[in-house]
Design a protein around this motif. Sequence first.
Motif, PDB file in Angstrom:
ATOM      1  N   SER A  91     -16.628  40.664   4.482  1.00 15.14           N
ATOM      2  CA  SER A  91     -16.622  41.235   3.133  1.00 15.14           C
ATOM      3  C   SER A  91     -15.260  41.115   2.457  1.00 15.14           C
ATOM      4  O   SER A  91     -15.178  41.025   1.223  1.00 15.14           O
ATOM      5  CB  SER A  91     -17.032  42.711   3.191  1.00 15.14           C
ATOM      6  OG  SER A  91     -16.172  43.440   4.059  1.00 15.14           O
ATOM      7  N   ILE A  92     -14.170  41.073   3.250  1.00 14.77           N
ATOM      8  CA  ILE A  92     -12.830  40.970   2.658  1.00 14.77           C
ATOM      9  C   ILE A  92     -12.686  39.643   1.916  1.00 14.77           C
ATOM     10  O   ILE A  92     -12.263  39.594   0.755  1.00 14.77           O
ATOM     11  CB  ILE A  92     -11.737  41.098   3.742  1.00 14.77           C
ATOM     12  CG1 ILE A  92     -11.850  42.437   4.469  1.00 14.77           C
ATOM     13  CG2 ILE A  92     -10.339  40.958   3.103  1.00 14.77           C
ATOM     14  CD1 ILE A  92     -10.884  42.590   5.633  1.00 14.77           C
ATOM     15  N   GLY A  93     -13.046  38.550   2.591  1.00 11.28           N
ATOM     16  CA  GLY A  93     -12.975  37.233   1.965  1.00 11.28           C
ATOM     17  C   GLY A  93     -13.888  37.123   0.760  1.00 11.28           C
ATOM     18  O   GLY A  93     -13.547  36.473  -0.242  1.00 11.28           O
ATOM     19  N   GLU A  94     -15.037  37.791   0.825  1.00 11.29           N
ATOM     20  CA  GLU A  94     -15.984  37.730  -0.290  1.00 11.29           C
ATOM     21  C   GLU A  94     -15.435  38.450  -1.514  1.00 11.29           C
ATOM     22  O   GLU A  94     -15.551  37.960  -2.649  1.00 11.29           O
ATOM     23  CB  GLU A  94     -17.319  38.349   0.139  1.00 11.29           C
ATOM     24  CG  GLU A  94     -18.438  38.069  -0.845  1.00 11.29           C
ATOM     25  CD  GLU A  94     -19.813  38.373  -0.256  1.00 11.29           C
ATOM     26  OE1 GLU A  94     -20.731  38.614  -1.063  1.00 11.29           O
ATOM     27  OE2 GLU A  94     -19.947  38.385   0.975  1.00 11.29           O
ATOM     28  N   ILE A  95     -14.827  39.609  -1.304  1.00 16.16           N
ATOM     29  CA  ILE A  95     -14.216  40.352  -2.420  1.00 16.16           C
ATOM     30  C   ILE A  95     -13.119  39.519  -3.073  1.00 16.16           C
ATOM     31  O   ILE A  95     -13.054  39.398  -4.304  1.00 16.16           O
ATOM     32  CB  ILE A  95     -13.654  41.700  -1.929  1.00 16.16           C
ATOM     33  CG1 ILE A  95     -14.791  42.641  -1.533  1.00 16.16           C
ATOM     34  CG2 ILE A  95     -12.772  42.348  -2.998  1.00 16.16           C
ATOM     35  CD1 ILE A  95     -14.341  43.881  -0.785  1.00 16.16           C
ATOM     36  N   PHE A  96     -12.252  38.914  -2.239  1.00 20.28           N
ATOM     37  CA  PHE A  96     -11.166  38.095  -2.775  1.00 20.28           C
ATOM     38  C   PHE A  96     -11.698  36.844  -3.475  1.00 20.28           C
ATOM     39  O   PHE A  96     -11.076  36.340  -4.409  1.00 20.28           O
ATOM     40  CB  PHE A  96     -10.192  37.708  -1.665  1.00 20.28           C
ATOM     41  CG  PHE A  96      -9.238  38.816  -1.280  1.00 20.28           C
ATOM     42  CD1 PHE A  96      -8.520  39.503  -2.237  1.00 20.28           C
ATOM     43  CD2 PHE A  96      -9.056  39.159   0.055  1.00 20.28           C
ATOM     44  CE1 PHE A  96      -7.652  40.524  -1.899  1.00 20.28           C
ATOM     45  CE2 PHE A  96      -8.185  40.177   0.419  1.00 20.28           C
ATOM     46  CZ  PHE A  96      -7.475  40.865  -0.563  1.00 20.28           C
ATOM     47  N   MET A  97     -12.840  36.328  -3.022  1.00 13.01           N
ATOM     48  CA  MET A  97     -13.432  35.152  -3.658  1.00 13.01           C
ATOM     49  C   MET A  97     -13.726  35.431  -5.126  1.00 13.01           C
ATOM     50  O   MET A  97     -13.367  34.643  -6.016  1.00 13.01           O
ATOM     51  CB  MET A  97     -14.716  34.756  -2.921  1.00 13.01           C
ATOM     52  CG  MET A  97     -15.476  33.609  -3.561  1.00 13.01           C
ATOM     53  SD  MET A  97     -16.886  33.062  -2.553  1.00 13.01           S
ATOM     54  CE  MET A  97     -18.005  34.457  -2.769  1.00 13.01           C
ATOM     55  N   TYR A  98     -14.370  36.564  -5.400  1.00 15.29           N
ATOM     56  CA  TYR A  98     -14.715  36.902  -6.782  1.00 15.29           C
ATOM     57  C   TYR A  98     -13.478  37.304  -7.582  1.00 15.29           C
ATOM     58  O   TYR A  98     -13.363  36.972  -8.773  1.00 15.29           O
ATOM     59  CB  TYR A  98     -15.763  38.013  -6.797  1.00 15.29           C
ATOM     60  CG  TYR A  98     -17.083  37.576  -6.187  1.00 15.29           C
ATOM     61  CD1 TYR A  98     -17.804  36.508  -6.729  1.00 15.29           C
ATOM     62  CD2 TYR A  98     -17.603  38.203  -5.055  1.00 15.29           C
ATOM     63  CE1 TYR A  98     -19.000  36.085  -6.170  1.00 15.29           C
ATOM     64  CE2 TYR A  98     -18.805  37.791  -4.487  1.00 15.29           C
ATOM     65  CZ  TYR A  98     -19.495  36.733  -5.045  1.00 15.29           C
ATOM     66  OH  TYR A  98     -20.675  36.306  -4.484  1.00 15.29           O
TER      67      TYR A  98
END
Length: 320
Positions: free
Chosen positions: A43-50
């Motif tokens: 989820s950390i990488g996903e948040i930073f992606m957006y």
Amino acid sequence: MENGLEINRLKFFPVMMFAIVMGLSGLTITYQKAALWLNFPSSIGEIFMYLTTAVFLVVLSIYAKKSLRYKMAVVNEFSHPVRINFFAAISISMLMLSIIYKEQFPLISAIFWYPGTFLHFYLTMYTISFWINKNQQIDHSNPAWFIPIVGNLLVPVGGIGFVDIDILIYFFSVGIFFWIILFSLILNRIIFHNQLAVKFMPTLFILIAPPAVGFIAYYKMFEVVDTFALMLFNLALFFTLLVLFMYKNFIKIKFFISWWAFVFPIAAMAISAMLMYHIKASLFFELLSYVMVAATTIIVLIVTYQTIVHIVKKEICIQE
């Protein structure tokens, strides 16, 4: 008066603001790979992606507005011996976003990769032509010159599956060749001529990026860790240790937006370390991976805080 001031600030919105996107993209990919190889929460990488995508769109829209309202200011930046190199940060941001989306959303990845690659091809040709056609002063050379070159090494990282590998090898070859040439020139400038201006001291971190990204690109294309790949990785590790050894050069310098130059190379080293751990599964590379992920995160937090503080103080986007 306040409205006029805001418009004037738009005129001085620098192209190097795209370095923020580069830094956040590096952090995003770092956490994506940490989730894959170090069991970090995905989820950390996903948040930073957006978040990274949103920052890119905001910076792009502001700079596009500047180009429409203050065309000559953009032309002047594009013909500036130092700032011209930061235009490649636009295409590099697109290439890194393509890498971010590659696994989950290949279509979005392609939307970023193809125009990013074409734009970077043009900017590489234009920048090198600019260096050849206009006399360059030795004091203008600095590690930011690597930015147009590093982008060529990023093309193969995100391009696997999009085009024939021979095209990717072309970009890799150009990137490696000019990295060697420019490193010799810049090392000569640093050792035998005037010291770098204080605001460009953070760009010394960019010395890490070409071998680190080159190692990742080489492995992506050939899936082997041979002598050449190990040389690239160890050179990246050497430059990481070098800037760590020189930490006193960085801790007291005044904040400039070029501080974001700290982030992308450290993130590239973190990704390289995790890739080596994935391949070799040794304790050394595991420990190095955790250290580099932590270092990348801490540097992003520091630089983000300083950026926000100086935006609030209205000390960014002012005439130099």
